[in-house]
Each structure stands twice: as C-alpha cells, then as structure tokens.
Write an enzyme that holds these catalytic residues in place. Structure first.
Site, PDB file in Angstrom:
ATOM      1  N   VAL A 268      66.331  13.109  36.996  1.00  0.00           N
ATOM      2  CA  VAL A 268      66.403  13.402  38.436  1.00  0.00           C
ATOM      3  C   VAL A 268      65.954  12.144  39.169  1.00  0.00           C
ATOM      4  O   VAL A 268      65.335  11.258  38.565  1.00  0.00           O
ATOM      5  CB  VAL A 268      65.478  14.604  38.815  1.00  0.00           C
ATOM      6  CG1 VAL A 268      65.903  15.863  38.083  1.00  0.00           C
ATOM      7  CG2 VAL A 268      64.002  14.302  38.524  1.00  0.00           C
TER       8      VAL A 268
ATOM      9  N   ALA B 272      63.984   9.286  41.050  1.00  0.00           N
ATOM     10  CA  ALA B 272      62.548   8.967  41.047  1.00  0.00           C
ATOM     11  C   ALA B 272      61.914   9.457  42.343  1.00  0.00           C
ATOM     12  O   ALA B 272      62.579   9.557  43.365  1.00  0.00           O
ATOM     13  CB  ALA B 272      62.379   7.449  40.927  1.00  0.00           C
TER      14      ALA B 272
ATOM     15  N   SER C 268      67.615   1.880  30.390  1.00  0.00           N
ATOM     16  CA  SER C 268      68.461   0.838  30.985  1.00  0.00           C
ATOM     17  C   SER C 268      69.822   0.836  30.331  1.00  0.00           C
ATOM     18  O   SER C 268      69.958   1.119  29.148  1.00  0.00           O
ATOM     19  CB  SER C 268      67.828  -0.543  30.839  1.00  0.00           C
ATOM     20  OG  SER C 268      68.702  -1.508  31.426  1.00  0.00           O
ATOM     21  N   GLY C 269      70.814   0.471  31.132  1.00  0.00           N
ATOM     22  CA  GLY C 269      72.169   0.325  30.595  1.00  0.00           C
ATOM     23  C   GLY C 269      73.207   1.065  31.405  1.00  0.00           C
ATOM     24  O   GLY C 269      74.388   1.050  31.043  1.00  0.00           O
TER      25      GLY C 269
ATOM     26  N   LYS D 119      60.053  -1.596  32.465  1.00  0.00           N
ATOM     27  CA  LYS D 119      61.400  -1.441  33.054  1.00  0.00           C
ATOM     28  C   LYS D 119      61.452  -2.062  34.450  1.00  0.00           C
ATOM     29  O   LYS D 119      62.466  -2.646  34.847  1.00  0.00           O
ATOM     30  CB  LYS D 119      61.766   0.057  33.120  1.00  0.00           C
ATOM     31  CG  LYS D 119      63.082   0.348  33.847  1.00  0.00           C
ATOM     32  CD  LYS D 119      64.257  -0.307  33.154  1.00  0.00           C
ATOM     33  CE  LYS D 119      65.644   0.082  33.611  1.00  0.00           C
ATOM     34  NZ  LYS D 119      65.959   0.243  34.973  1.00  0.00           N
TER      35      LYS D 119
ATOM     36  N   HIS E 260      61.891  -5.617  33.870  1.00  0.00           N
ATOM     37  CA  HIS E 260      63.300  -5.777  33.447  1.00  0.00           C
ATOM     38  C   HIS E 260      64.195  -5.883  34.682  1.00  0.00           C
ATOM     39  O   HIS E 260      65.056  -6.759  34.784  1.00  0.00           O
ATOM     40  CB  HIS E 260      63.703  -4.578  32.575  1.00  0.00           C
ATOM     41  CG  HIS E 260      65.181  -4.428  32.367  1.00  0.00           C
ATOM     42  ND1 HIS E 260      66.033  -3.953  33.344  1.00  0.00           N
ATOM     43  CD2 HIS E 260      65.967  -4.697  31.290  1.00  0.00           C
ATOM     44  CE1 HIS E 260      67.274  -3.935  32.884  1.00  0.00           C
ATOM     45  NE2 HIS E 260      67.257  -4.381  31.635  1.00  0.00           N
ATOM     46  N   ASN E 261      63.988  -5.000  35.630  1.00  0.00           N
ATOM     47  CA  ASN E 261      64.835  -5.011  36.818  1.00  0.00           C
ATOM     48  C   ASN E 261      64.582  -6.244  37.684  1.00  0.00           C
ATOM     49  O   ASN E 261      65.517  -6.777  38.287  1.00  0.00           O
ATOM     50  CB  ASN E 261      64.626  -3.730  37.629  1.00  0.00           C
ATOM     51  CG  ASN E 261      65.373  -2.557  37.028  1.00  0.00           C
ATOM     52  OD1 ASN E 261      65.625  -2.535  35.823  1.00  0.00           O
ATOM     53  ND2 ASN E 261      65.734  -1.587  37.832  1.00  0.00           N
TER      54      ASN E 261
ATOM     55  N   GLU F 261      66.502  -8.788  36.100  1.00  0.00           N
ATOM     56  CA  GLU F 261      67.917  -8.483  36.405  1.00  0.00           C
ATOM     57  C   GLU F 261      68.294  -9.047  37.786  1.00  0.00           C
ATOM     58  O   GLU F 261      69.322  -9.711  37.939  1.00  0.00           O
ATOM     59  CB  GLU F 261      68.085  -6.963  36.354  1.00  0.00           C
ATOM     60  CG  GLU F 261      69.422  -6.417  36.781  1.00  0.00           C
ATOM     61  CD  GLU F 261      69.401  -4.872  36.796  1.00  0.00           C
ATOM     62  OE1 GLU F 261      69.057  -4.271  35.768  1.00  0.00           O
ATOM     63  OE2 GLU F 261      69.720  -4.279  37.843  1.00  0.00           O
ATOM     64  N   TYR F 262      67.447  -8.794  38.793  1.00  0.00           N
ATOM     65  CA  TYR F 262      67.726  -9.314  40.144  1.00  0.00           C
ATOM     66  C   TYR F 262      67.856 -10.839  40.102  1.00  0.00           C
ATOM     67  O   TYR F 262      68.751 -11.409  40.701  1.00  0.00           O
ATOM     68  CB  TYR F 262      66.562  -8.965  41.089  1.00  0.00           C
ATOM     69  CG  TYR F 262      66.605  -7.626  41.778  1.00  0.00           C
ATOM     70  CD1 TYR F 262      66.849  -6.457  41.066  1.00  0.00           C
ATOM     71  CD2 TYR F 262      66.360  -7.516  43.143  1.00  0.00           C
ATOM     72  CE1 TYR F 262      66.838  -5.216  41.703  1.00  0.00           C
ATOM     73  CE2 TYR F 262      66.354  -6.287  43.794  1.00  0.00           C
ATOM     74  CZ  TYR F 262      66.588  -5.144  43.067  1.00  0.00           C
ATOM     75  OH  TYR F 262      66.570  -3.915  43.696  1.00  0.00           O
TER      76      TYR F 262
ATOM     77  N   ARG G 200      40.466 -25.805  53.534  1.00  0.00           N
ATOM     78  CA  ARG G 200      39.792 -24.509  53.697  1.00  0.00           C
ATOM     79  C   ARG G 200      38.314 -24.706  54.020  1.00  0.00           C
ATOM     80  O   ARG G 200      37.715 -24.006  54.842  1.00  0.00           O
ATOM     81  CB  ARG G 200      39.942 -23.660  52.426  1.00  0.00           C
ATOM     82  CG  ARG G 200      41.373 -23.200  52.167  1.00  0.00           C
ATOM     83  CD  ARG G 200      41.500 -22.364  50.899  1.00  0.00           C
ATOM     84  NE  ARG G 200      40.804 -21.109  50.993  1.00  0.00           N
ATOM     85  CZ  ARG G 200      39.776 -20.737  50.233  1.00  0.00           C
ATOM     86  NH1 ARG G 200      39.321 -21.569  49.292  1.00  0.00           N
ATOM     87  NH2 ARG G 200      39.195 -19.582  50.389  1.00  0.00           N
TER      88      ARG G 200
ATOM     89  N   HIS H 244      34.866 -22.617  53.515  1.00  0.00           N
ATOM     90  CA  HIS H 244      35.188 -21.740  52.375  1.00  0.00           C
ATOM     91  C   HIS H 244      34.714 -22.318  51.034  1.00  0.00           C
ATOM     92  O   HIS H 244      34.923 -21.696  50.009  1.00  0.00           O
ATOM     93  CB  HIS H 244      36.687 -21.451  52.339  1.00  0.00           C
ATOM     94  CG  HIS H 244      37.149 -20.637  53.505  1.00  0.00           C
ATOM     95  ND1 HIS H 244      36.642 -19.392  53.790  1.00  0.00           N
ATOM     96  CD2 HIS H 244      38.050 -20.902  54.484  1.00  0.00           C
ATOM     97  CE1 HIS H 244      37.220 -18.921  54.884  1.00  0.00           C
ATOM     98  NE2 HIS H 244      38.073 -19.827  55.329  1.00  0.00           N
TER      99      HIS H 244
END
Ligand code: 6PG
Length: 493
Positions: free
Chosen positions: A77, A79, A131-132, A196, A199-200, A203-204, A460, A466
C-alpha cells in the site's frame, strides 16, 4: 481448503506482480485489497485468477482464516498513513502476536522504527524495501529486509526464491536459474528502508549524470537522440554497464508514435519526484556526511520544474560563453564517457559513506558488501560496477571510504583528466553540469590535505568569537583572538 502461505494486501501494480512471482515459485497466495472496488477488480483479473491466487475472502477475518499460521501478510500500500490503517484493520480482524506483517512500500525508515515499537507484542512487524518497479516485482526484484529477526526465518525462503539472482561474476541470471539471491536481512527495523532510501538517492544522481551527458552531446556536438542512444548502447557494453544506461539508450532510440519525432523531444522537461531522493539529501545534511551529487540531483529536478522561470531567464539573461574548438568529436565523447564513469563511482562512494555513517550512528552494523551484492540485479541502480564495490567491501569490511579501495581509485586516476576536461567544456559552453561537476569537486575536496576552512574558522572567530584550534597543538584546545589588537586567549575546554 489448503491454506495459503502468504497474503498480499494491496493489489496495485506492485502487489499484483509480487503475488504472481510468489505463485511462480510454488507458494500458495491469498490476495486482498482493503478497497472493495479494487478487490472486485483484482478478483476478476484473469492473470491472478488463472494462476490460482485465492480470492474468496470477503473480509479480513476470512483472509486471516485462509492463511497457515503464523500468518504472513505483505502490505503493498502507499507509504505513510495507509500502512498504519492497514495494520489497524488487520489487528481489528484478529491478527495474533505471532503473525507477521511485512511493509513493502517506500516507507520512511523512521516510520519503520516507530512501527516496530508501536506494534511490538501485537504482531511481528517486518520491513522489506522492494526495488525494480513492476518488472522487478514480477520477475525478480532486489529485496532489502529488516526488522524482527524471528520473522526473517519465516520470510527468507520466499524472498530468496522470488528475488533476482546473480552468477558468481555478479552477472544477473535469468529467472528460475540458480544463483545468489538479491535479497538479504540487513538489520534492525529501519535499516532496510534506510538502505532503499540511499539506493533511491543514488538512482536520482545516476539518472542526472546520464541526462547531463545527453545534454552535452546535444549542445556541444549537435548529436541527435538516436545517435546518442547508439553511443549509450556502446557504453553500456563497457565500464558504464547498467540498467539505467540500457533504458536511456532505448528511450533515445524510440520515436514518438504520434508525431514520429524522437520520443524524448516530445516529453516536457519538468522532472517529478516522490521524495526519496530528497530524504537522502536531507539525511546527508543532518548526518554531516556529504552526498553533494545526490543533493544536486534533487536541486536539478526542482530547477527543471521551474520551467516558466527558465524560459524567461533564457530570453532575458544572456551570459557570454566561450567557444570550444572541437577538432575531434570522439575525443569529446571519450571525455564524457570518462566523466560518467568517474562521477558514477563518486556517487556510489557518497551513498556508501552515508550508509556507513548512519549505521555507525545507529549501531546497525550494516554489512556494506551485502548491500552491494543485493544491488547487482533486480534493482533500478543495478550496474556492473557494483560487483567491484562488493569485492572492495569483502576485501576490507571496515573500508572507511570506497575511494580508498585501490581498484576504484585506479579507475579515477586513469580517467580523471577526461572528467576535468568535460567539466571545463560544460562551464565554458554554458551547459549546466551540477551532477558531473559536484562529483569532481567532492573527490577533489576529499583529496585536499589543507582545505580553506582555516580561513573560515578565522572568519567565525573574527565576527562571532566562535574560537579556533591551532595546527601546532592538541586540536581539542580552542582559542580566541582579540582581532584589533591581536592577543590570543585559550578558551576553557
Ligand atoms: C525502485 C524505484 C522506485 C521509485 C520510483 C520513483 O527502486 O524501484 O526507486 O522505488 O519510487 O522509481 O521515484 P521518483 O518518483 O521519486 O523518481
């Protein structure tokens, strides 16, 4: 009635394909959809009925009754809330604590962690990122599993049966042939969906790199889509062998059935995104583990979507460019190929470094060799180079960074001049190369012993007190300079 081994809840494209794949491998499958309209449609669908998916369950109680125990229910279903709604419906229908619910959506990994806790004691929650796409789900996906370890022993035989397989050389093998399955248990809840997500992100970035090569070949060399497709086809036989290169070649050689023009030229140049690349980029920023090429790929999609602004700017803002003298198209093409090989390695290095950082932080003990191995087939980023990456992590399981692996560093050393030349060509000619150039800057920054952050730290300290550390003493000691009358004071630890 024989009981089913497993049920698919949600019979959209992915759920249906997974159901058929499970049937092909001899498992008895029940199919169900929470929506009665979809349920009716699926129950009448020839492919599912003819192949023996059990559909007589009128309601969730009947579905639970159709399964052998402990029951295994796979949610396919969308996400988000739909996952919790489905789980609650199953609980209301009488799910028992020993039953297993597997979420296969593109869920946010923190939702998987939350679900494991929330449903603990009421069911065994398990995640499997798939995936796939449709084809993978139907004939062999890559499966990234995590969660309740006791559930894994029940699920493992099914996932290993339906997953894509590779031979000992890391080459994908045809369905139903013996091979190493691209399915693995990666650790506690959240680990599978985190892997995953990365992985994506990769992929991008990989898609963006290929698109930049296409634009360079179009704008610098005036090549047609068909010509570029043929070059991609050739590159796909070598170091750039990958599924994304293969489909890009196919796309570029395809004609639009409506106009006969190259198909790619009739597709509107505004990229969509569902968010997993953005999650990776955000997580890289949060972890302080740079994945600039993944992040640039998300920005590039966003900028592509601002079409109106781009059209206006292209007409009103005219930046001078520098003409490149092109004597030999092949030399330019070789440079682009080298740039793609190197940038692709840099992208994988960014993704694996991010997974290592997160795994250390979470205590997941992710086996990165295993991750590379299950990405060699079935998934969208499957590529020849993943076999070398798996070997690099096998040889040195605690490899700090992929670019310390000699074979990969050697490839970069051999091809980096073509990469630099390509970035320079793009900059001179005004071809935007956010992916290819950010990957080069990433590698150059990685290999820079003295960064200009010394000046940054001084800035800084100058405007915000800082503090800074010194090169000539313990780096945990910090100092502040009163800048107008330079006096240094050590600040308390
Ligand atoms: C996969 C893909 C898939 C992804 C889509 C769309 O591994 O099968 O990564 O999970 O969701 O391809 O992603 P975008 O719409 O964000 O491009």
């Amino acid at each position: 009635m024989t009981k089913s081994d497993i049920a698919l809840v949600g019979l959209g494209v992915m759920g249906k394909s997974l159901a058929l794949n499970l049937l092909d491998h001899g498992f008895a499958v029940s199919g169900y959809d929470l929506n009665p309209v979809n349920r009716g449609r699926a129950a009448n669908e020839g492919a599912l009925i003819d192949r023996g998916v059990y559909f007589d369950a009128e309601d969730l109680q009947a579905l639970l009754g159709s399964l052998s125990t402990p029951r295994i229910l796979v949610l396919s279903v969308p996400a988000g809330d739909a996952v919790d709604i489905a789980i609650q419906s199953l609980l209301d229908a009488g799910l028992e604590p020993d039953d297993i619910v597997v979420d296969t959506g593109n869920s946010l990994w923190t939702d998987s962690e939350r679900r494991e806790q929330q449903y603990h004691g009421r069911l065994r929650f398990f995640s499997t990122a798939v995936s796939g796409g449709e084809e993978g789900a139907r004939h062999g996906p890559a499966l990234m599993a995590s969660g309740d370890k006791s559930a894994w022993s029940a699920i493992k035989p099914m996932w290993e049966a339906i997953a894509a397989k590779v031979d000992p050389n890391g080459q994908p093998v045809a369905p139903f042939h013996a091979g190493e399955p691209c399915a693995a248990y990666l650790g506690q809840a959240g680990a599978g969906h985190y892997v995953k997500m990365v992985h994506n992100g990769i992929e991008y970035a990989d898609m963006q790199l290929i698109c930049e090569a296409y634009q360079l070949m179009t704008d610098l060399l005036g090549m047609t889509p068909d010509e570029i497709g043929k070059v991609f086809e050739r590159w796909n036989q070598g170091a750039l062998n990958s599924y994304l290169m293969e489909i890009s070649a196919d796309i570029l050689k395809t004609a639009d059935p409506v106009t006969g023009q190259p198909f790619v030229q009739v597709v509107l140049d505004k990229a969509g995104q569902k968010g997993t690349g953005l999650w990776t980029a955000v997580n890289s920023l949060q972890e302080g583990e740079p994945a600039p090429t993944i992040t640039q790929a998300v920005f590039a999609r966003a900028q592509s979507a601002q079409k109106g602004q781009r059209v206006e700017a292209s007409r009103t803002i005219k930046l001078p460019t520098v003409a490149i003298e092109i004597r030999d198209n092949n030399a330019i093409l070789n440079g682009i190929e080298e740039a793609l090989v190197c940038a692709k390695i840099a992208v994988y290095a960014q993704g694996f470094a991010l997974m290592k950082a997160k795994s250390d932080h979470q205590g997941w003990q992710l086996d990165l060799a295993k991750v590379a191995r299950i990405w060699r087939a079935g998934c969208i980023i499957r590529a020849g180079i993943l076999h070398q990456i798996a070997q690099a992590f096998d040889a040195t399981p605690n490899l700090r960074h992929l670019l310390f692996a000699e074979p990969l560093a050697d490839i970069l050393a051999q091809k980096s001049v073509g990469w630099r030349q390509t970035v320079a060509n793009g900059a001179l000619a005004g071809v935007p190369l956010p992916g290819i150039s950010s990957a080069l800057s990433y590698v150059d920054a990685l290999c820079t012993e003295t960064s200009p952050a010394n000046l940054l730290q001084a800035q800084r300290d100058y405007f915000g007190s800082h503090t800074y550390a010194r090169v000539d003493c313990d780096e945990n000691r910090t100092f502040h300079l009163t800048w107008h009358d330079p006096v240094q004071r050590e600040t308390p630890m």
